[in-house]
Design a protein around this motif. Structure first.
Motif, mmCIF file in Angstrom:
data_model
loop_
_atom_site.group_PDB
_atom_site.id
_atom_site.type_symbol
_atom_site.label_atom_id
_atom_site.label_comp_id
_atom_site.label_asym_id
_atom_site.label_seq_id
_atom_site.Cartn_x
_atom_site.Cartn_y
_atom_site.Cartn_z
ATOM 1 N N GLN A 11 34.076 43.509 60.386
ATOM 2 C CA GLN A 11 35.311 42.974 59.836
ATOM 3 C C GLN A 11 35.923 43.938 58.817
ATOM 4 O OE1 GLN A 11 32.811 39.150 59.658
ATOM 5 N NE2 GLN A 11 34.873 38.448 59.082
ATOM 6 N N ASN A 12 37.197 43.769 58.582
ATOM 7 C CA ASN A 12 37.921 44.662 57.677
ATOM 8 C C ASN A 12 37.336 44.712 56.277
ATOM 9 O OD1 ASN A 12 39.794 45.456 59.636
ATOM 10 N ND2 ASN A 12 41.054 43.660 59.245
ATOM 11 N N GLU A 13 36.727 43.646 55.828
ATOM 12 C CA GLU A 13 36.140 43.603 54.486
ATOM 13 C C GLU A 13 35.217 44.798 54.237
ATOM 14 O OE1 GLU A 13 36.204 42.489 50.895
ATOM 15 O OE2 GLU A 13 36.959 40.942 52.251
ATOM 16 N N THR A 16 37.925 48.137 54.166
ATOM 17 C CA THR A 16 38.994 48.257 53.173
ATOM 18 C C THR A 16 38.844 47.270 52.024
ATOM 19 O OG1 THR A 16 40.376 46.715 54.426
ATOM 20 C CG2 THR A 16 40.658 49.072 54.898
ATOM 21 N N GLY A 17 37.788 46.492 52.031
ATOM 22 C CA GLY A 17 37.619 45.444 51.026
ATOM 23 C C GLY A 17 36.581 45.773 49.972
ATOM 24 N N LYS A 18 35.991 44.730 49.442
ATOM 25 C CA LYS A 18 35.054 44.837 48.322
ATOM 26 C C LYS A 18 33.633 45.203 48.728
ATOM 27 C CE LYS A 18 37.634 41.487 45.636
ATOM 28 N NZ LYS A 18 37.623 40.162 45.037
ATOM 29 N N LEU A 19 33.361 45.293 50.032
ATOM 30 C CA LEU A 19 31.993 45.544 50.505
ATOM 31 C C LEU A 19 31.945 46.798 51.387
ATOM 32 C CD1 LEU A 19 31.116 41.856 51.459
ATOM 33 C CD2 LEU A 19 30.436 43.078 49.380
ATOM 34 N N PRO A 20 32.100 47.966 50.797
ATOM 35 C CA PRO A 20 32.134 49.195 51.614
ATOM 36 C C PRO A 20 30.762 49.559 52.193
ATOM 37 C CG PRO A 20 32.155 49.746 49.283
ATOM 38 C CD PRO A 20 32.229 48.251 49.373
ATOM 39 N N ILE A 21 30.695 49.568 53.505
ATOM 40 C CA ILE A 21 29.464 49.919 54.212
ATOM 41 C C ILE A 21 29.226 51.423 54.122
ATOM 42 C CG2 ILE A 21 28.434 50.102 56.535
ATOM 43 C CD1 ILE A 21 28.259 47.295 55.443
ATOM 44 N N SER A 54 37.174 28.792 52.176
ATOM 45 C CA SER A 54 38.162 28.733 51.105
ATOM 46 C C SER A 54 39.100 29.939 51.128
ATOM 47 C CB SER A 54 37.455 28.689 49.747
ATOM 48 O OG SER A 54 38.387 28.877 48.707
ATOM 49 N N PRO A 55 40.424 29.712 51.056
ATOM 50 C CA PRO A 55 41.352 30.845 50.993
ATOM 51 C C PRO A 55 41.225 31.637 49.690
ATOM 52 C CG PRO A 55 42.547 28.738 51.086
ATOM 53 C CD PRO A 55 41.097 28.428 51.133
ATOM 54 N N GLU A 56 40.562 31.079 48.689
ATOM 55 C CA GLU A 56 40.366 31.762 47.413
ATOM 56 C C GLU A 56 39.036 32.509 47.339
ATOM 57 O OE1 GLU A 56 41.379 28.272 47.158
ATOM 58 O OE2 GLU A 56 43.415 29.056 47.239
ATOM 59 N N ALA A 57 38.251 32.507 48.404
ATOM 60 C CA ALA A 57 36.951 33.186 48.394
ATOM 61 C C ALA A 57 37.158 34.676 48.092
ATOM 62 C CB ALA A 57 36.253 33.012 49.735
ATOM 63 N N PRO A 58 36.228 35.287 47.355
ATOM 64 C CA PRO A 58 36.398 36.702 47.000
ATOM 65 C C PRO A 58 36.257 37.658 48.185
ATOM 66 C CG PRO A 58 34.297 35.875 46.195
ATOM 67 C CD PRO A 58 35.039 34.704 46.765
ATOM 68 N N VAL A 59 35.544 37.254 49.219
ATOM 69 C CA VAL A 59 35.390 38.050 50.439
ATOM 70 C C VAL A 59 35.391 37.111 51.639
ATOM 71 C CG1 VAL A 59 34.128 39.983 49.383
ATOM 72 C CG2 VAL A 59 32.842 38.020 50.239
ATOM 73 N N PHE A 60 35.820 37.613 52.798
ATOM 74 C CA PHE A 60 35.837 36.864 54.061
ATOM 75 C C PHE A 60 36.590 35.546 53.984
ATOM 76 C CE2 PHE A 60 31.750 39.241 54.074
ATOM 77 C CZ PHE A 60 32.095 40.175 55.031
ATOM 78 N N GLY A 66 40.783 40.715 55.221
ATOM 79 C CA GLY A 66 39.383 41.129 55.147
ATOM 80 C C GLY A 66 38.489 40.406 56.135
ATOM 81 N N ALA A 67 38.834 39.188 56.472
ATOM 82 C CA ALA A 67 38.020 38.397 57.400
ATOM 83 C C ALA A 67 38.288 38.724 58.861
ATOM 84 C CB ALA A 67 38.252 36.910 57.160
#
Length: 180
Positions: A11-13, A16-21, A54-60, A66-67
């Motif tokens: 997934q994009n998270e 480009t998100g908070k969890l860079p692989i 939740s739409p307010e979740a910090p990831v996914f 990100g999801a």
């Protein structure tokens, strides 16, 4: 023996998100290679997507960029998309029922994160009686730090591969898997 390729949480998270692989470009290349091989050889392809309702979740977060499944993966032919809310791909999803109805007995795992969703799904699969193959270079993780300690992504990834190979899965490179 009938196989399915589980493409877990690409997934994009993670791009480009908070969890860079760590090493994500190389692992993505191998994920796409595995999908192409599966499609060419009659192996079912299942895309698995982690969603936090939740739409307010910090990831996914549900309905967030990100999801979304990474475009290069989503565009590939696949048989099914499964949404999950916990690390294990079997928990609260129709995955087991679908696999059994399609007479699948072997699962090949690729995707993210090695230490969390891939590892959990592999263990669940073994407990349910499936044979598991785990693609070492088509999985990936990130540096991890919490109250228990700190570990770099490469060490964490290698550790999980060693644990998987000790009891749960046949750990293979993508190239070796494509030669089976």
């Amino acid at each position: 023996m009938s196989k399915a390729l589980l493409v877990i949480d690409v997934q994009n998270e993670y791009f480009t998100g908070k969890l860079p692989i760590f090493n994500r470009d190389a692992s993505l290349k191998n994920i796409l290679k595995a999908i192409e091989y599966a499609n060419t050889n009659g192996i079912k392809v299942i895309l698995i997507k982690h969603i936090i309702p939740s739409p307010e979740a910090p990831v996914f977060a549900v309905h967030s960029y990100g999801a979304e499944i990474k475009q290069e993966v989503a565009e590939q032919p696949h048989n099914l998309i499964i949404e999950k809310h916990l690390p294990g791909s079997f928990t609260g999803t129709p995955l087991e029922e679908w696999l059994r109805s399609n007479q699948i007995d072997t699962l090949t795992i690729c995707g993210y994160m090695t230490h969390m969703c891939c590892d959990t799904t592999s263990r669940q699969a073994v407990h349910l009686g499936f044979k598991v193959e785990f693609l070492s270079d088509a999985t990936g993780t990130l540096d991890l730090s919490n109250k228990a300690g700190t570990i770099d992504a490469n060490t964490l990834h290698e550790t999980i591969l060693i644990v998987q190979a000790s009891r749960f899965a046949d750990v293979l490179t993508t190239e070796a898997w494509c030669q089976l």
